[in-house]
Scaffold this motif. Structure first.
Motif, mmCIF file in Angstrom:
data_model
loop_
_atom_site.group_PDB
_atom_site.id
_atom_site.type_symbol
_atom_site.label_atom_id
_atom_site.label_comp_id
_atom_site.label_asym_id
_atom_site.label_seq_id
_atom_site.Cartn_x
_atom_site.Cartn_y
_atom_site.Cartn_z
ATOM 1 N N ILE A 136 0.958 -1.234 0.087
ATOM 2 C CA ILE A 136 0.094 -0.108 0.080
ATOM 3 C C ILE A 136 0.737 1.321 0.069
ATOM 4 C CG2 ILE A 136 -1.753 1.353 1.202
ATOM 5 C CD1 ILE A 136 -3.022 -1.273 -0.009
ATOM 6 N N ARG A 137 1.870 1.223 0.794
ATOM 7 C CA ARG A 137 2.891 2.501 0.843
ATOM 8 C C ARG A 137 3.359 2.680 -0.610
ATOM 9 N NH1 ARG A 137 5.821 0.472 4.693
ATOM 10 N NH2 ARG A 137 8.039 0.183 3.460
ATOM 11 N N ARG B 189 8.285 11.101 0.916
ATOM 12 C CA ARG B 189 9.032 10.303 1.889
ATOM 13 C C ARG B 189 7.979 9.299 2.507
ATOM 14 N NH1 ARG B 189 10.449 15.349 5.321
ATOM 15 N NH2 ARG B 189 11.133 13.796 6.627
ATOM 16 N N GLU B 190 8.687 8.304 3.199
ATOM 17 C CA GLU B 190 8.049 7.288 3.583
ATOM 18 C C GLU B 190 8.543 7.016 5.138
ATOM 19 O OE1 GLU B 190 8.102 3.826 0.792
ATOM 20 O OE2 GLU B 190 9.292 4.923 -0.410
ATOM 21 N N ALA B 191 7.398 6.345 5.865
ATOM 22 C CA ALA B 191 7.805 5.657 7.082
ATOM 23 C C ALA B 191 6.691 4.457 7.223
ATOM 24 C CB ALA B 191 7.274 6.727 8.194
ATOM 25 N N ALA B 192 7.383 3.784 8.055
ATOM 26 C CA ALA B 192 6.581 2.235 7.936
ATOM 27 C C ALA B 192 5.611 2.235 9.497
ATOM 28 C CB ALA B 192 7.493 0.927 8.208
ATOM 29 N N ASP B 193 5.824 3.345 10.376
ATOM 30 C CA ASP B 193 4.940 3.424 11.314
ATOM 31 C C ASP B 193 4.986 4.814 11.899
ATOM 32 O OD1 ASP B 193 7.042 3.334 13.321
ATOM 33 O OD2 ASP B 193 7.482 1.225 12.642
ATOM 34 N N GLY B 194 4.257 4.985 12.949
ATOM 35 C CA GLY B 194 4.173 6.423 13.649
ATOM 36 C C GLY B 194 5.492 6.632 14.293
#
Length: 205
Positions: free
Chosen positions: A41-42, A56-61
């Motif tokens: 989904i990301r 930019r991306e992050a896998a969690d909070g």
């Protein structure tokens, strides 16, 4: 065009599918942080947004907070259900900090009941998109958010933000304060027969 939700393997959007979306102007000065634990989904969100914006991306909070601390994005698109730090708690942290409270947060989540959406809005989310989502929905939401906040910035930078409307009359805030001061003075001294125009001259100096 197909909708996608968590657990599905999306196709990358190339060629006709991208041009089929919307006429979105490229704004590479705008940075969007995608916060999503599901890699597929990301990657899908990245494929949708990257032709128009920096991504930019992050896998969690927790990763998201580190990214924000390093460099603030213009918009955050976040899932709700994530390990370590969920999207609602992430929003609470961002909106309670005056340094990051202005950053728009768009939630995209499979938790799509009315109660879930109301809860997210109560915690400060700016927009809630249920999964499965349509790529054009995401693009439209982002573009609308950019336009909205651009107008707000222009408004507060301009002299218009110092104007108010009272009884159909446009005036500066300073004028309203003076008007309120005069009205209160008159009300407090209405029975004083010694009042004359000189009092008002002194009051307005």
């Amino acid at each position: 065009m197909q909708r996608y939700s968590k657990g599905e393997t999306p196709k990358c959007f190339n060629g006709p599918e991208v041009s089929e979306m919307l006429f979105i102007p490229k704004q590479k000065e705008i940075t969007i942080l995608i916060v999503e634990d599901e890699k597929n989904i990301r990657e899908l969100l990245k494929d949708i947004l990257l032709p128009y914006y920096q991504v930019r991306e992050a896998a969690d909070g927790e990763e998201a907070l580190k990214e924000v601390e390093q460099k603030q994005p213009d918009i955050i698109i976040s899932d709700v259900l994530m390990p370590k730090l969920d999207g609602i708690t992430l929003t609470d942290i961002l909106k309670s900090d005056e340094r990051t409270a202005h950053i728009p947060v768009i939630h995209i989540s499979a938790k799509n009941s009315i109660e879930d959406q109301i809860n997210a809005y109560n915690h400060g989310t700016d927009l809630y998109i249920p999964k499965p989502f349509h790529p054009r929905h995401v693009l439209s939401a982002v573009e609308n958010m950019i336009n909205k906040y651009s107008l707000m910035k222009e408004y507060f930078k301009s002299g218009r933000s110092s104007l108010i409307v009272r009884d159909g009359i446009t005036m500066h805030k300073e004028d309203e304060l003076l008007l309120n001061k005069i009205i209160k003075f008159i009300e407090d001294n209405i029975d004083d027969e010694s009042m004359n125009p000189e009092y008002y001259q002194i009051l307005t100096r």
